[in-house]
Design a protein around this motif. Structure first.
Motif, mmCIF file in Angstrom:
data_model
loop_
_atom_site.group_PDB
_atom_site.id
_atom_site.type_symbol
_atom_site.label_atom_id
_atom_site.label_comp_id
_atom_site.label_asym_id
_atom_site.label_seq_id
_atom_site.Cartn_x
_atom_site.Cartn_y
_atom_site.Cartn_z
ATOM 1 N N GLU A 13 -50.040 1.877 18.393
ATOM 2 C CA GLU A 13 -49.050 1.396 19.366
ATOM 3 C C GLU A 13 -49.729 0.545 20.453
ATOM 4 O O GLU A 13 -50.822 0.888 20.918
ATOM 5 C CB GLU A 13 -48.419 2.628 20.002
ATOM 6 C CG GLU A 13 -47.087 2.397 20.649
ATOM 7 C CD GLU A 13 -46.459 3.737 20.985
ATOM 8 O OE1 GLU A 13 -46.085 3.918 22.142
ATOM 9 O OE2 GLU A 13 -46.365 4.594 20.076
ATOM 10 N N ARG A 48 -39.076 -3.733 14.146
ATOM 11 C CA ARG A 48 -39.366 -2.559 14.998
ATOM 12 C C ARG A 48 -40.834 -2.159 14.878
ATOM 13 O O ARG A 48 -41.441 -1.697 15.849
ATOM 14 C CB ARG A 48 -38.448 -1.386 14.619
ATOM 15 C CG ARG A 48 -37.004 -1.653 15.000
ATOM 16 C CD ARG A 48 -36.186 -0.380 15.144
ATOM 17 N NE ARG A 48 -34.805 -0.734 15.427
ATOM 18 C CZ ARG A 48 -33.843 -0.857 14.497
ATOM 19 N NH1 ARG A 48 -34.112 -0.594 13.235
ATOM 20 N NH2 ARG A 48 -32.632 -1.223 14.831
ATOM 21 N N GLU A 49 -41.395 -2.352 13.692
ATOM 22 C CA GLU A 49 -42.819 -2.030 13.501
ATOM 23 C C GLU A 49 -43.693 -3.012 14.302
ATOM 24 O O GLU A 49 -44.689 -2.610 14.912
ATOM 25 C CB GLU A 49 -43.143 -2.069 12.000
ATOM 26 C CG GLU A 49 -44.571 -1.741 11.616
ATOM 27 C CD GLU A 49 -45.039 -0.325 11.968
ATOM 28 O OE1 GLU A 49 -44.294 0.437 12.608
ATOM 29 O OE2 GLU A 49 -46.195 -0.006 11.635
ATOM 30 N N HIS A 58 -42.675 -4.439 17.039
ATOM 31 C CA HIS A 58 -42.439 -3.992 18.430
ATOM 32 C C HIS A 58 -43.415 -2.858 18.772
ATOM 33 O O HIS A 58 -44.012 -2.836 19.849
ATOM 34 C CB HIS A 58 -40.978 -3.533 18.541
ATOM 35 C CG HIS A 58 -40.493 -3.320 19.939
ATOM 36 N ND1 HIS A 58 -40.701 -2.143 20.630
ATOM 37 C CD2 HIS A 58 -39.808 -4.126 20.797
ATOM 38 C CE1 HIS A 58 -40.162 -2.237 21.839
ATOM 39 N NE2 HIS A 58 -39.621 -3.421 21.963
ATOM 40 N N ARG A 59 -43.614 -1.937 17.834
ATOM 41 C CA ARG A 59 -44.496 -0.782 18.081
ATOM 42 C C ARG A 59 -45.926 -1.228 18.393
ATOM 43 O O ARG A 59 -46.543 -0.707 19.340
ATOM 44 C CB ARG A 59 -44.498 0.136 16.843
ATOM 45 C CG ARG A 59 -45.359 1.391 16.994
ATOM 46 C CD ARG A 59 -45.409 2.204 15.710
ATOM 47 N NE ARG A 59 -46.156 1.557 14.638
ATOM 48 C CZ ARG A 59 -47.469 1.508 14.530
ATOM 49 N NH1 ARG A 59 -48.230 2.071 15.467
ATOM 50 N NH2 ARG A 59 -48.053 0.887 13.523
ATOM 51 N N LYS A 84 -41.563 -7.863 24.353
ATOM 52 C CA LYS A 84 -41.355 -6.411 24.316
ATOM 53 C C LYS A 84 -41.037 -5.908 25.714
ATOM 54 O O LYS A 84 -41.727 -6.285 26.651
ATOM 55 C CB LYS A 84 -42.621 -5.721 23.786
ATOM 56 C CG LYS A 84 -42.505 -4.191 23.749
ATOM 57 C CD LYS A 84 -43.659 -3.573 22.997
ATOM 58 C CE LYS A 84 -43.591 -2.039 23.062
ATOM 59 N NZ LYS A 84 -44.675 -1.405 22.311
#
Ligand SMILES: C[S@@+](CC[C@H](N)C(=O)[O-])C[C@H]1O[C@@H](n2cnc3c(N)ncnc32)[C@H](O)[C@@H]1O
Length: 231
Positions: free
Chosen positions: A123, A146-147, A149-150, A231
């Motif tokens: 992350e 989303r991955e 974003h992580r 983000k």
């Protein structure tokens, strides 16, 4: 034996073989196509990297890095930072590693096998993440976003770019229009996401990105599209 098979192996039509190897370059054909597509995407890649506003100290990840051209151009800008490339094709990991050989040995660049559904980084690892000419192929595009974003730091930037979109300008000739429409329809039927700028920006927003926006060059290829968000 049907016409579609030959000595027990499925024979693909030329267009299907090309499409399958854009999706995941494999074997001798993927090796050859990988070299061709890396050069073919260079002008798009330069346009995208200009839009990314890369800073010398940035840590940048290129998802679906293919032959590593973007990784190379990014590392020319992130001179005091770090650039990583990830691709699920072993052949592309090999080509990208070779293209960035000196920077890999210096520890400024890393190329790893990996899938966008489970990126091999923790992350908040990167200031910027890009995906060039790869988003259409992601099996679950929202999960992929989303991955990304992580692995971005808070305030980090995503960039998704493609050379085929609904932003394409009216084509010059009827034949050109017919061929490009046929290719776009065929690609959509194969599950590739052919999007407008607004649709891509909406997806980025739904995945949690702020200030999503897009740039387009409707006269380049089948409508260059590049969307960015934070983000
Ligand atoms: C058309 S190529 C583009 C490569 C490179 N970005 C360029 O612009 O030349 C698409 C690349 O995305 C990779 N790719 C497709 N789906 C992927 C996924 N789910 N995870 C990681 N890489 C993926 C393919 O292996 C291929 O190298």
């Amino acid at each position: 034996m049907s016409l579609g098979t030959f000595v027990g192996r499925q024979v693909r039509k030329p267009l299907e073989l090309v499409e399958a190897n854009f999706r995941k370059p494999t074997g001798w054909f993927g090796q050859m196509l990988g070299h061709i597509m890396t050069m073919q995407h260079k002008t798009l890649t330069v346009w995208v990297i200009d839009l990314m506003n890369v800073q010398p100290s940035d840590r940048v990840l290129d998802v679906g890095c293919g032959g590593g051209m973007a990784v190379k151009l990014l590392s020319d800008r992130a001179t005091a930072g770090f650039v990583a490339g990830v691709d699920y094709s072993a052949e592309m990991v090999r080509q990208a590693t070779r293209r960035n050989d000196a920077a890999v040995r210096q520890g400024r660049v890393e190329v790893k096998p990996g899938d966008v559904s489970a990126l091999p980084y923790g992350e908040g690892s990167f200031d910027k993440v890009c995906g060039i000419e790869t988003f259409y192929f992601w099996p679950d595009p929202m999960a992929g976003l989303r991955e990304v974003h992580r692995v971005l730091k808070p305030g980090g930037q995503i960039t998704i770019a493609m050379e085929m979109s609904k932003e394409s300008a009216a084509q010059k000739s009827r034949l050109q229009k017919y061929l490009s429409q046929r290719y776009a329809n065929r690609s959509a039927a194969l599950g590739m996401s052919i999007l407008s700028g607004v649709e891509l920006v909406t997806m980025l927003t739904q995945a949690g990105f702020r200030q999503a926006r897009y740039h387009s060059e409707p006269n380049r290829a089948l409508g260059w599209l590049c969307a960015l968000g934070s983000k």
